[in-house]
Design a protein around this motif. Structure first.
Motif, mmCIF file in Angstrom:
data_model
loop_
_atom_site.group_PDB
_atom_site.id
_atom_site.type_symbol
_atom_site.label_atom_id
_atom_site.label_comp_id
_atom_site.label_asym_id
_atom_site.label_seq_id
_atom_site.Cartn_x
_atom_site.Cartn_y
_atom_site.Cartn_z
ATOM 1 N N MET A 1 20.970 58.543 43.269
ATOM 2 C CA MET A 1 22.051 59.438 42.810
ATOM 3 C C MET A 1 23.280 59.271 43.730
ATOM 4 N N ALA A 2 24.474 59.242 43.133
ATOM 5 C CA ALA A 2 25.681 59.038 43.947
ATOM 6 C C ALA A 2 25.898 60.226 44.876
ATOM 7 N N LYS A 3 26.496 59.923 46.028
ATOM 8 C CA LYS A 3 26.746 60.973 47.011
ATOM 9 C C LYS A 3 27.817 61.951 46.513
ATOM 10 N N LEU A 4 27.588 63.227 46.762
ATOM 11 C CA LEU A 4 28.551 64.246 46.346
ATOM 12 C C LEU A 4 29.586 64.430 47.451
ATOM 13 N N GLU A 5 30.838 64.120 47.136
ATOM 14 C CA GLU A 5 31.918 64.244 48.127
ATOM 15 C C GLU A 5 32.482 65.674 48.105
ATOM 16 N N LEU A 6 33.147 66.051 49.195
ATOM 17 C CA LEU A 6 33.723 67.400 49.274
ATOM 18 C C LEU A 6 34.742 67.650 48.151
ATOM 19 N N GLN A 7 35.581 66.605 47.876
ATOM 20 C CA GLN A 7 36.581 66.776 46.804
ATOM 21 C C GLN A 7 35.908 67.049 45.466
ATOM 22 N N GLU A 8 34.750 66.372 45.246
ATOM 23 C CA GLU A 8 34.048 66.568 43.967
ATOM 24 C C GLU A 8 33.445 67.970 43.911
ATOM 25 N N LEU A 9 32.933 68.417 45.060
ATOM 26 C CA LEU A 9 32.315 69.751 45.109
ATOM 27 C C LEU A 9 33.361 70.818 44.778
ATOM 28 N N THR A 10 34.539 70.707 45.395
ATOM 29 C CA THR A 10 35.548 71.745 45.189
ATOM 30 C C THR A 10 36.207 71.617 43.807
ATOM 31 N N ALA A 11 36.032 70.453 43.163
ATOM 32 C CA ALA A 11 36.607 70.291 41.819
ATOM 33 C C ALA A 11 35.688 70.864 40.732
ATOM 34 N N ILE A 12 34.454 71.212 41.132
ATOM 35 C CA ILE A 12 33.507 71.793 40.163
ATOM 36 C C ILE A 12 34.016 73.171 39.744
ATOM 37 N N THR A 13 33.868 73.481 38.456
ATOM 38 C CA THR A 13 34.296 74.803 37.974
ATOM 39 C C THR A 13 33.072 75.590 37.493
ATOM 40 N N VAL A 14 33.300 76.861 37.228
ATOM 41 C CA VAL A 14 32.240 77.741 36.732
ATOM 42 C C VAL A 14 31.619 77.150 35.461
ATOM 43 N N GLU A 15 32.453 76.570 34.615
ATOM 44 C CA GLU A 15 31.964 75.996 33.350
ATOM 45 C C GLU A 15 30.871 74.943 33.582
ATOM 46 N N ASP A 16 31.017 74.175 34.676
ATOM 47 C CA ASP A 16 30.051 73.099 34.950
ATOM 48 C C ASP A 16 28.666 73.632 35.333
ATOM 49 N N LEU A 17 28.599 74.852 35.839
ATOM 50 C CA LEU A 17 27.341 75.363 36.407
ATOM 51 C C LEU A 17 26.738 76.545 35.649
ATOM 52 N N MET A 18 27.479 77.084 34.681
ATOM 53 C CA MET A 18 27.011 78.327 34.051
ATOM 54 C C MET A 18 25.870 78.113 33.060
ATOM 55 N N ILE A 19 25.134 79.190 32.809
ATOM 56 C CA ILE A 19 24.109 79.209 31.755
ATOM 57 C C ILE A 19 24.807 79.737 30.491
ATOM 58 N N GLU A 20 24.723 78.991 29.405
ATOM 59 C CA GLU A 20 25.405 79.375 28.155
ATOM 60 C C GLU A 20 24.827 80.672 27.570
ATOM 61 N N SER A 21 25.688 81.422 26.884
ATOM 62 C CA SER A 21 25.312 82.751 26.377
ATOM 63 C C SER A 21 24.033 82.757 25.532
ATOM 64 N N GLU A 22 23.803 81.684 24.760
ATOM 65 C CA GLU A 22 22.611 81.658 23.883
ATOM 66 C C GLU A 22 21.319 81.730 24.685
ATOM 67 N N LYS A 23 21.383 81.316 25.953
ATOM 68 C CA LYS A 23 20.149 81.304 26.754
ATOM 69 C C LYS A 23 20.026 82.527 27.657
#
Ligand code: AMP
Length: 157
Positions: A1-23
């Motif tokens: 798996m590619a290394k996670l850089e700090l810039q990539e971490l801070t570019a993550i948004t809530v949308e990328d990590l949330m559980i969708e309403s249906e679940k």
């Protein structure tokens, strides 16, 4: 798996990590506490969102609040569970997030909350973001830093 850089971490948004309403397990405003307790016990969660019939967030309901509501002088008055509505017992002052909020905003928010509801501009429920999802990302990032810079090389920190 590619290394996670700090810039990539801070570019993550809530949308990328949330559980969708249906679940997401939820109850409705005018459900009796009996139904809410059933959903809470069956799902194994201690708090879940309360929505209206149009899917707008109205609050959160917890097992503890329900049990407190029916706690009498000497016993739990369980017969009251069918008489009281979720709207009478729920917590209404709840912090929320937007899909576009940043990782750092979400990180700060989950310090005090096990999860936060994610709403659109009009207050419609879109899902939840859990502390677990934030910690999982942070854990991966920090472990990779240690793996790639075991001697304390701070070039990428
Ligand atoms: P977790 O980090 O997965 O333990 O989730 C933290 C809290 O978020 C749980 O205790 C629940 O209150 C809430 N939660 C997580 N997943 C769900 C779900 N699918 N439906 C409803 N609530 C949830």
């Amino acid at each position: 798996m590619a290394k996670l850089e700090l810039q990539e971490l801070t570019a993550i948004t809530v949308e990328d990590l949330m559980i969708e309403s249906e679940k997401v397990a939820h109850v409705q405003l005018n459900n009796p506490l009996e139904h809410a307790l059933l959903v809470l016990v069956k799902s194994g969660y201690s708090v879940i969102p309360v929505l209206d019939h149009t899917y707008r967030l109205k609050g959160m309901i917890s097992k503890t609040a329900i049990l407190n509501e029916v706690l009498g002088m000497e016993r739990f008055e369980m017969e009251k569970l069918s008489e009281i509505k979720v709207s009478e017992t729920m917590l209404t002052d709840v912090p929320v997030l937007k899909k576009s909020d940043s990782f750092l905003t979400a990180l700060k928010a989950v310090v005090n909350q096990a999860f936060l509801c994610v709403l659109d501009e009009e207050g419609y429920f879109e899902g939840i973001l859990t502390r677990r999802a934030i910690l999982k990302k942070m854990n991966r990032y920090l472990h990779e830093q240690v793996h790639y810079h075991p001697t304390g090389d701070k070039t990428n920190v």
